[in-house]
Scaffold this motif. Sequence first.
Motif, PDB file in Angstrom:
ATOM      1  N   THR A   1       0.746  -1.311   0.197  1.00 48.28           N
ATOM      2  CA  THR A   1      -0.162   0.088   0.027  1.00 48.28           C
ATOM      3  C   THR A   1       0.891   1.120  -0.036  1.00 48.28           C
ATOM      4  OG1 THR A   1      -1.872  -1.057   1.301  1.00 48.28           O
ATOM      5  CG2 THR A   1      -1.638   0.986   1.217  1.00 48.28           C
ATOM      6  N   LEU A   2       0.430   2.435  -0.686  1.00 54.21           N
ATOM      7  CA  LEU A   2       1.020   3.455  -0.903  1.00 54.21           C
ATOM      8  C   LEU A   2       0.123   4.514  -1.050  1.00 54.21           C
ATOM      9  CD1 LEU A   2       4.015   3.132  -3.348  1.00 54.21           C
ATOM     10  CD2 LEU A   2       4.381   3.466  -0.930  1.00 54.21           C
TER      11      LEU A   2
ATOM     12  N   VAL B   1      -0.335   7.026  -2.915  1.00 50.36           N
ATOM     13  CA  VAL B   1      -0.521   7.073  -4.254  1.00 50.36           C
ATOM     14  C   VAL B   1      -1.466   6.100  -4.994  1.00 50.36           C
ATOM     15  CG1 VAL B   1       1.376   8.774  -4.602  1.00 50.36           C
ATOM     16  CG2 VAL B   1       1.478   6.470  -5.013  1.00 50.36           C
ATOM     17  N   HIS B   2      -1.592   4.983  -4.354  1.00 53.96           N
ATOM     18  CA  HIS B   2      -2.332   3.932  -5.062  1.00 53.96           C
ATOM     19  C   HIS B   2      -3.866   4.379  -5.065  1.00 53.96           C
ATOM     20  CE1 HIS B   2       0.906   0.894  -4.469  1.00 53.96           C
ATOM     21  NE2 HIS B   2       0.913   1.517  -5.631  1.00 53.96           N
ATOM     22  N   PRO B   3      -4.491   4.470  -5.896  1.00 54.42           N
ATOM     23  CA  PRO B   3      -6.073   4.948  -6.277  1.00 54.42           C
ATOM     24  C   PRO B   3      -7.146   3.894  -5.877  1.00 54.42           C
ATOM     25  CG  PRO B   3      -5.074   4.323  -8.151  1.00 54.42           C
ATOM     26  CD  PRO B   3      -3.955   3.948  -7.523  1.00 54.42           C
ATOM     27  N   ASP B   4      -6.500   2.704  -5.078  1.00 54.41           N
ATOM     28  CA  ASP B   4      -7.570   1.887  -4.907  1.00 54.41           C
ATOM     29  C   ASP B   4      -6.820   0.755  -3.572  1.00 54.41           C
ATOM     30  OD1 ASP B   4      -9.952   0.484  -4.436  1.00 54.41           O
ATOM     31  OD2 ASP B   4      -9.869  -0.230  -6.683  1.00 54.41           O
ATOM     32  N   HIS B   5      -7.495   0.153  -2.946  1.00 55.38           N
ATOM     33  CA  HIS B   5      -7.417  -0.609  -1.947  1.00 55.38           C
ATOM     34  C   HIS B   5      -6.475  -1.987  -2.670  1.00 55.38           C
ATOM     35  CE1 HIS B   5      -9.417   1.288   0.886  1.00 55.38           C
ATOM     36  NE2 HIS B   5     -10.514   1.225   0.230  1.00 55.38           N
ATOM     37  N   THR B   6      -5.538  -2.451  -1.787  1.00 55.83           N
ATOM     38  CA  THR B   6      -4.446  -3.605  -2.568  1.00 55.83           C
ATOM     39  C   THR B   6      -5.349  -5.050  -2.106  1.00 55.83           C
ATOM     40  OG1 THR B   6      -3.457  -3.504  -0.236  1.00 55.83           O
ATOM     41  CG2 THR B   6      -2.370  -2.596  -2.190  1.00 55.83           C
ATOM     42  N   PRO B   7      -5.295  -5.879  -2.834  1.00 54.19           N
ATOM     43  CA  PRO B   7      -4.247  -6.005  -3.798  1.00 54.19           C
ATOM     44  C   PRO B   7      -4.786  -5.394  -5.029  1.00 54.19           C
ATOM     45  CG  PRO B   7      -5.442  -8.063  -3.593  1.00 54.19           C
ATOM     46  CD  PRO B   7      -5.879  -7.343  -2.489  1.00 54.19           C
ATOM     47  N   ILE B   8      -3.994  -4.648  -5.932  1.00 54.20           N
ATOM     48  CA  ILE B   8      -4.584  -3.960  -7.065  1.00 54.20           C
ATOM     49  C   ILE B   8      -3.989  -4.632  -8.207  1.00 54.20           C
ATOM     50  CG2 ILE B   8      -4.466  -1.661  -8.462  1.00 54.20           C
ATOM     51  CD1 ILE B   8      -3.868  -0.352  -5.831  1.00 54.20           C
ATOM     52  N   ILE B   9      -4.747  -5.158  -9.195  1.00 52.04           N
ATOM     53  CA  ILE B   9      -4.355  -5.679 -10.503  1.00 52.04           C
ATOM     54  C   ILE B   9      -4.070  -4.345 -11.648  1.00 52.04           C
ATOM     55  CG2 ILE B   9      -4.375  -7.448 -12.375  1.00 52.04           C
ATOM     56  CD1 ILE B   9      -6.286  -8.872 -10.369  1.00 52.04           C
ATOM     57  N   TYR B  10      -3.130  -4.412 -12.001  1.00 48.16           N
ATOM     58  CA  TYR B  10      -2.855  -3.387 -13.416  1.00 48.16           C
ATOM     59  C   TYR B  10      -2.748  -4.170 -14.531  1.00 48.16           C
ATOM     60  CZ  TYR B  10      -1.664   0.374  -9.890  1.00 48.16           C
ATOM     61  OH  TYR B  10      -1.777   1.073  -8.558  1.00 48.16           O
TER      62      TYR B  10
END
Length: 173
Positions: free
Chosen positions: A108-109, A111-120
Amino acid sequence: MPDRKPSKYTDMLHLITPSKGLNVLSLDPYVAEGRLAMPYRYFPGPIATRFFLELRDNQRIMGIRCPTCGIVYVPPESTCGTCFEKLEEWVEVGNRGVLQSYTVTHYTLPVHPDHTPIIYGLVKLDGADTGFLHFLGEVENGALRIGIKMEAVFREERVGNILDIKYFRPASS
Ligand SMILES: [Zn+2]
């Protein structure tokens, strides 16, 4: 060259063994400290504005084609990155495309726009020549493979930004 004042790094110079031809002038680092957190308004320009309004109002994903080399950029750019041509020819591309690459973020940072885990994921939409970077969602464990078909899922409430597309999910056949 002006004389440099000794610093806490100066006595570390002997630790460096510069390779041939490399002249170490100083170990003094340039450090910029600060903290930025401010409200702002951002004008995305005419190209991104149209792109966002099409997402918001019509749930359409628009690209822009280079008149010289024919590349269709999604998201649209104002200038061709290959031949530097000014881009003005809008084309609608599909809401579906092929998954070119993906990664999963577990940390988690702010700047991340969503909760983790995030799949890009990088999705090359039908009719586009460039990969479109966005979130992937509704993904079963192990379901992702390079080359599978993905489809855009739009939000019910759209406001005119990139998150009007909620994510891309594996396409139903
Ligand atoms: Zn071009």
